[in-house]
Design a protein around this motif. Structure first.
Motif, mmCIF file in Angstrom:
data_model
loop_
_atom_site.group_PDB
_atom_site.id
_atom_site.type_symbol
_atom_site.label_atom_id
_atom_site.label_comp_id
_atom_site.label_asym_id
_atom_site.label_seq_id
_atom_site.Cartn_x
_atom_site.Cartn_y
_atom_site.Cartn_z
ATOM 1 N N LEU A 24 -11.394 5.923 2.692
ATOM 2 C CA LEU A 24 -11.257 4.543 2.231
ATOM 3 C C LEU A 24 -12.630 3.904 1.994
ATOM 4 C CD1 LEU A 24 -9.500 2.100 1.631
ATOM 5 C CD2 LEU A 24 -9.463 1.583 4.073
ATOM 6 N N THR A 25 -13.545 4.136 2.913
ATOM 7 C CA THR A 25 -14.895 3.589 2.750
ATOM 8 C C THR A 25 -15.566 4.149 1.500
ATOM 9 O OG1 THR A 25 -15.124 3.352 5.143
ATOM 10 C CG2 THR A 25 -17.153 3.367 3.856
ATOM 11 N N TYR A 26 -15.413 5.439 1.266
ATOM 12 C CA TYR A 26 -16.017 6.083 0.093
ATOM 13 C C TYR A 26 -15.433 5.515 -1.202
ATOM 14 C CZ TYR A 26 -17.305 9.656 -3.302
ATOM 15 O OH TYR A 26 -17.793 10.296 -4.413
ATOM 16 N N LEU A 27 -14.119 5.357 -1.259
ATOM 17 C CA LEU A 27 -13.473 4.858 -2.475
ATOM 18 C C LEU A 27 -13.865 3.416 -2.762
ATOM 19 C CD1 LEU A 27 -9.894 6.373 -1.985
ATOM 20 C CD2 LEU A 27 -11.586 7.039 -3.716
ATOM 21 N N GLU A 28 -13.866 2.578 -1.725
ATOM 22 C CA GLU A 28 -14.225 1.173 -1.930
ATOM 23 C C GLU A 28 -15.686 1.033 -2.374
ATOM 24 O OE1 GLU A 28 -11.368 -1.567 0.791
ATOM 25 O OE2 GLU A 28 -12.979 -0.536 1.874
ATOM 26 N N ALA B 212 -13.153 -0.069 -11.768
ATOM 27 C CA ALA B 212 -11.837 0.540 -11.964
ATOM 28 C C ALA B 212 -10.738 -0.373 -11.445
ATOM 29 C CB ALA B 212 -11.775 1.890 -11.249
ATOM 30 N N THR B 213 -9.625 -0.405 -12.152
ATOM 31 C CA THR B 213 -8.492 -1.243 -11.753
ATOM 32 C C THR B 213 -7.852 -0.717 -10.477
ATOM 33 O OG1 THR B 213 -8.052 -1.750 -14.077
ATOM 34 C CG2 THR B 213 -6.282 -2.186 -12.487
ATOM 35 N N TYR B 214 -7.759 0.602 -10.374
ATOM 36 C CA TYR B 214 -7.067 1.230 -9.258
ATOM 37 C C TYR B 214 -8.074 1.826 -8.276
ATOM 38 C CZ TYR B 214 -3.029 0.798 -12.312
ATOM 39 O OH TYR B 214 -2.053 0.313 -13.136
ATOM 40 N N LEU B 215 -7.818 1.626 -6.999
ATOM 41 C CA LEU B 215 -8.659 2.231 -5.976
ATOM 42 C C LEU B 215 -8.657 3.742 -6.137
ATOM 43 C CD1 LEU B 215 -10.359 1.705 -3.402
ATOM 44 C CD2 LEU B 215 -8.237 1.976 -2.077
ATOM 45 N N PHE B 216 -7.489 4.310 -6.354
ATOM 46 C CA PHE B 216 -7.334 5.716 -6.721
ATOM 47 C C PHE B 216 -5.906 5.914 -7.213
ATOM 48 C CE2 PHE B 216 -6.010 5.567 -2.297
ATOM 49 C CZ PHE B 216 -4.923 6.426 -2.213
ATOM 50 N N ALA B 217 -5.661 7.063 -7.772
ATOM 51 C CA ALA B 217 -4.310 7.449 -8.181
ATOM 52 C C ALA B 217 -3.896 8.662 -7.365
ATOM 53 C CB ALA B 217 -4.260 7.770 -9.674
ATOM 54 N N THR B 218 -2.611 8.777 -7.137
ATOM 55 C CA THR B 218 -2.087 9.925 -6.400
ATOM 56 C C THR B 218 -0.676 10.209 -6.899
ATOM 57 O OG1 THR B 218 -1.766 10.876 -4.195
ATOM 58 C CG2 THR B 218 -1.177 8.552 -4.485
ATOM 59 N N THR B 219 0.011 11.131 -6.259
ATOM 60 C CA THR B 219 1.298 11.555 -6.796
ATOM 61 C C THR B 219 2.496 10.760 -6.292
ATOM 62 O OG1 THR B 219 1.401 13.221 -5.044
ATOM 63 C CG2 THR B 219 0.562 13.920 -7.202
ATOM 64 N N ASP B 220 2.439 10.224 -5.062
ATOM 65 C CA ASP B 220 3.646 9.659 -4.468
ATOM 66 C C ASP B 220 3.352 8.374 -3.696
ATOM 67 O OD1 ASP B 220 3.444 10.521 -1.314
ATOM 68 O OD2 ASP B 220 2.492 11.963 -2.647
ATOM 69 N N ASN C 267 -10.363 4.381 -20.391
ATOM 70 C CA ASN C 267 -10.735 2.966 -20.332
ATOM 71 C C ASN C 267 -11.426 2.590 -19.025
ATOM 72 O OD1 ASN C 267 -9.580 2.677 -22.840
ATOM 73 N ND2 ASN C 267 -7.630 1.869 -22.048
ATOM 74 N N GLY C 268 -11.543 3.548 -18.111
ATOM 75 C CA GLY C 268 -12.213 3.282 -16.841
ATOM 76 C C GLY C 268 -11.340 2.600 -15.812
ATOM 77 N N GLN C 269 -10.028 2.550 -16.057
ATOM 78 C CA GLN C 269 -9.131 1.891 -15.110
ATOM 79 C C GLN C 269 -8.801 2.781 -13.910
ATOM 80 O OE1 GLN C 269 -6.535 0.632 -18.704
ATOM 81 N NE2 GLN C 269 -5.995 -0.823 -17.091
ATOM 82 N N VAL C 270 -8.856 4.089 -14.122
ATOM 83 C CA VAL C 270 -8.624 5.050 -13.045
ATOM 84 C C VAL C 270 -9.845 5.956 -12.951
ATOM 85 C CG1 VAL C 270 -7.196 6.929 -12.166
ATOM 86 C CG2 VAL C 270 -6.135 5.028 -13.389
#
Length: 369
Positions: A224-228, A234-242, A281-284
């Protein structure tokens, strides 16, 4: 999850394990459809000729019969799917109660006079049985209210001033049939329940029973610290499957996390073309392929073109349980073990509690043109 074996058959839905979730007014609904079909029947019509009002009753009867039949014989299902019974039960209670009332006081048909008292007594007895294990005092209150309501009905029927009895009849009738299901329906809200397989009941009010579900999974604090730190614009912190993987991070940060596969990761919630456009577009920027992720075309594309982030930057040996650190229930409540009557089918599949596991891989998509 505790297993409660529920026998198959026509009375299966009335058993405690399932009945406490949906069957509080099922008896009134069944008697109500009988009453409504008789009440709205035209005297001169043949048995196969139905009035418009009867057709409405038959519509809801068909709904009730099909769903009731399925849940009576299904080998396994999540109990929250029984909400499918609710519209038919509500409709038939709403249609049937006024006709039972009219037939009791106006004697439309001799046999139909007894439908209303039988419906009230039967429902009170059923609900008293449901609540006795948790609240014995409430069970007796429900029974007394039900018997009192029926007694008042017969008093009012022979009274020259029937209308003066109606308010007290309604009050005692509500006490005898509404208090228990109303309390059961409030328990998930009071307990702040977020289970993947939700149910209602007093067991939720204990600290031990409110486990699992979306938002109660683990949060990898290092990830979480790395992503933030690296999310950028980016619009989304990250994308995942579920959703099970995404939900704890949404709750922990209030930021958007994309679940491309919906609840279980098996839905095509977004096309590959649309996802590529979001990346362009840099959103993800980041995509996390969890250990339980299924390989769909988006995951395959991410693995092929994305850049793996070094594991040491986001992995940790011990995850922080977000649900535990944000526990808001009173510490005075004592754990009482797994609820004895938690509803289920005849067998129970394993359920994931959500959150980020330690076997997945994080991909950086920012270098993809």
């Amino acid at each position: 999850m505790h297993l409660t074996l529920v026998r198959l058959g026509p009375f299966r839905i009335f058993q405690k394990a399932l009945g406490q979730q949906v069957s509080w007014f099922l008896g009134i609904a069944i008697l109500g459809l009988i009453s409504a079909l008789a009440y709205y029947r035209r005297r001169r019509q043949r048995w196969f000729q139905t009035s418009e009002r009867q057709n409405e009753v038959l519509l809801w009867t068909g709904w009730l019969v099909l769903t009731y039949g399925f849940f009576s014989i299904a080998s396994f299902f999540h109990p929250y799917y029984m909400i499918m019974l609710a519209p038919a039960i509500v409709a038939l209670v709403g249609i049937g109660l006024p006709t039972m009332w009219q037939q009791f006081f106006r004697q439309h048909l001799r046999w139909s006079t007894f439908l209303l008292p039988v419906a009230i007594l039967g429902t009170s007895a059923l609900q008293a049985w449901y609540v006795y294990e948790n609240y014995s005092w409430l069970a007796w209150l429900i029974l007394i209210a039900g018997v009192t309501t029926v007694a008042l009905l017969f008093v009012a029927k022979d009274s020259a001033r029937q209308h003066h009895w109606f308010p007290v009849i309604l009050i005692t009738g509500i006490i005898g049939t509404v208090i228990a299901p109303a309390w059961w329906s409030l328990t998930p809200t009071i307990a702040a329940e977020s289970a993947a397989i939700p149910y209602a009941g007093p067991a939720l009010l204990t600290t031990a029973s409110n486990q699992g579900g979306l938002g109660n999974g683990t949060v990898n604090q290092k990830l979480l610290t790395y992503l933030e730190k690296n999310q950028g614009q980016a619009t989304y912190l990250f994308a995942t499957t579920d959703s099970g993987t995404a939900a704890p991070y949404i709750i922990a940060t209030g930021k958007a996390v994309m679940a491309i596969g919906g609840f279980n990761g098996t839905d095509n919630a977004i096309s590959l073309a649309k996802f590529k456009q979001l990346v362009k577009n840099g959103q993800v920027r980041y995509f996390y392929v969890s250990g339980r992720s299924s390989d769909n075309e988006i995951v395959t594309w991410v693995k092929k073109y994305g850049t793996k982030v070094a594991t040491k930057k986001y992995s940790q040996t011990t995850s922080q349980n977000f649900a535990q650190t944000n526990q808001t229930q009173s510490t005075s409540k004592q754990a009482s073990g797994t609820p004895p009557n938690k509803p289920t089918g005849t067998k129970q599949a394993g359920t994931a509690t959500g959150g980020m596991d330690q076997t997945g891989t994080l991909y950086d998509l920012s270098s993809i043109n």
